[in-house]
Enzyme design. Structure first.
Site, PDB file in Angstrom:
ATOM      1  N   HIS A  34       0.430  -1.176  -0.107  1.00 14.25           N
ATOM      2  CA  HIS A  34       0.333  -0.156   0.084  1.00 14.25           C
ATOM      3  C   HIS A  34       1.023   1.220   0.352  1.00 14.25           C
ATOM      4  O   HIS A  34       1.817   1.061   0.832  1.00 14.25           O
ATOM      5  CB  HIS A  34      -0.745   0.126   1.507  1.00 14.25           C
ATOM      6  N   GLU A  85       0.895   3.781   2.380  1.00 13.39           N
ATOM      7  CA  GLU A  85       1.582   4.466   2.732  1.00 13.39           C
ATOM      8  C   GLU A  85       2.429   3.721   3.853  1.00 13.39           C
ATOM      9  O   GLU A  85       3.356   4.180   3.893  1.00 13.39           O
ATOM     10  CB  GLU A  85       0.600   4.214   4.779  1.00 13.39           C
TER      11      GLU A  85
END
EC number: 3.5.4.33
Lengths: 157, 157
Positions: free
Chosen positions: A54, A56
């Site tokens: 992801h 992040e």
């Protein structure tokens, strides 16, 4: 242009680039205490065949690698979509000071709904959380991406 | 020796190796539908300066890389300690079929306590969960590791 709007604009640019690669368009940046972008990433789960890739997680890992530390005290994270429980917990582990996110994610979010990762005593560091920044543009990118998928059309560029 | 005890033994060996490296002693293995260990890892957050380098994340990423897929349907994950919310969510994303874990983690766990990641509609795949396997040895490793730290002694080998 400085401040949190320009950092979210950088995250949105990462989201757009992810969408152009055929990935769900989510982007993130990590900003140092001095206001410098130290890492930026978009979602790459498909390209990397990695369910943890992801935006992040990739941004946090890059920032930690750059600093040679598993913690990023005083750093902020900007992300275009509400983090899932995986990313929220990673944000806590990295000791991120402030989390700014764009669109809410009722389907998979883990900050304001569902697992609410920061709301339990098992979470040892919770950032300050600011939501809704750049939400409209983030939602537009996601809506167009999934509409393109459903229609069998090309991923939005 | 086959079956879930030997797989947990492999995870415990990874935990011991992690402790010997000065890392919190947690280990994990991913097992294919045919019962073959396709990835094994111990915690490396300190060595890699990466807050996401938990045993489960490293094992899942290695298994996905080996298979060239971001999903591992039919695969099982064995881990010596109850996963945190980050790892629990990653286990769900990877579509792990069965999660076997050893010791409970009241302090930081996210499966049976706290965030309870698999218990919310925002979690789109929950594995079958079996806990307490090899728990005594896992707890012993963790207890000795943290006692050694508090006492300023060497990490347990």
């Amino acid at each position: 242009m400085t401040g949190f709007r320009s950092h979210m604009d950088a995250a949105l640019a990462e989201a757009r680039a992810a969408g152009a690669r055929g990935e769900v368009p989510v982007g993130a940046v990590v900003v140092s205490p001095e206001g410098r972008v130290v890492a930026a990433a978009g979602n790459r789960t498909r390209e990397m065949a990695d369910p943890t890739a992801h935006a992040e997680i990739l941004a946090l890992r890059a920032a930690c690698a750059a600093l040679g530390s598993e913690r990023l005290p005083g750093h902020d994270l900007y992300v275009t979509l509400e983090p899932c429980p995986m990313c929220a917990a990673a944000i806590g582990f990295a000791r991120i000071a402030r989390l700014y996110y764009g669109a809410a994610d009722p389907k998979s979010g883990g900050v304001a709904q569902g697992a609410r990762v920061f709301a339990h005593p098992q979470c040892h560091h919770a950032p300050e959380v600011y939501d809704g920044i750049g939400a409209r543009e983030s939602e537009r990118l996601l809506r167009e991406f999934f509409a393109g998928r459903r229609g069998g059309g090309a991923a939005p560029s």
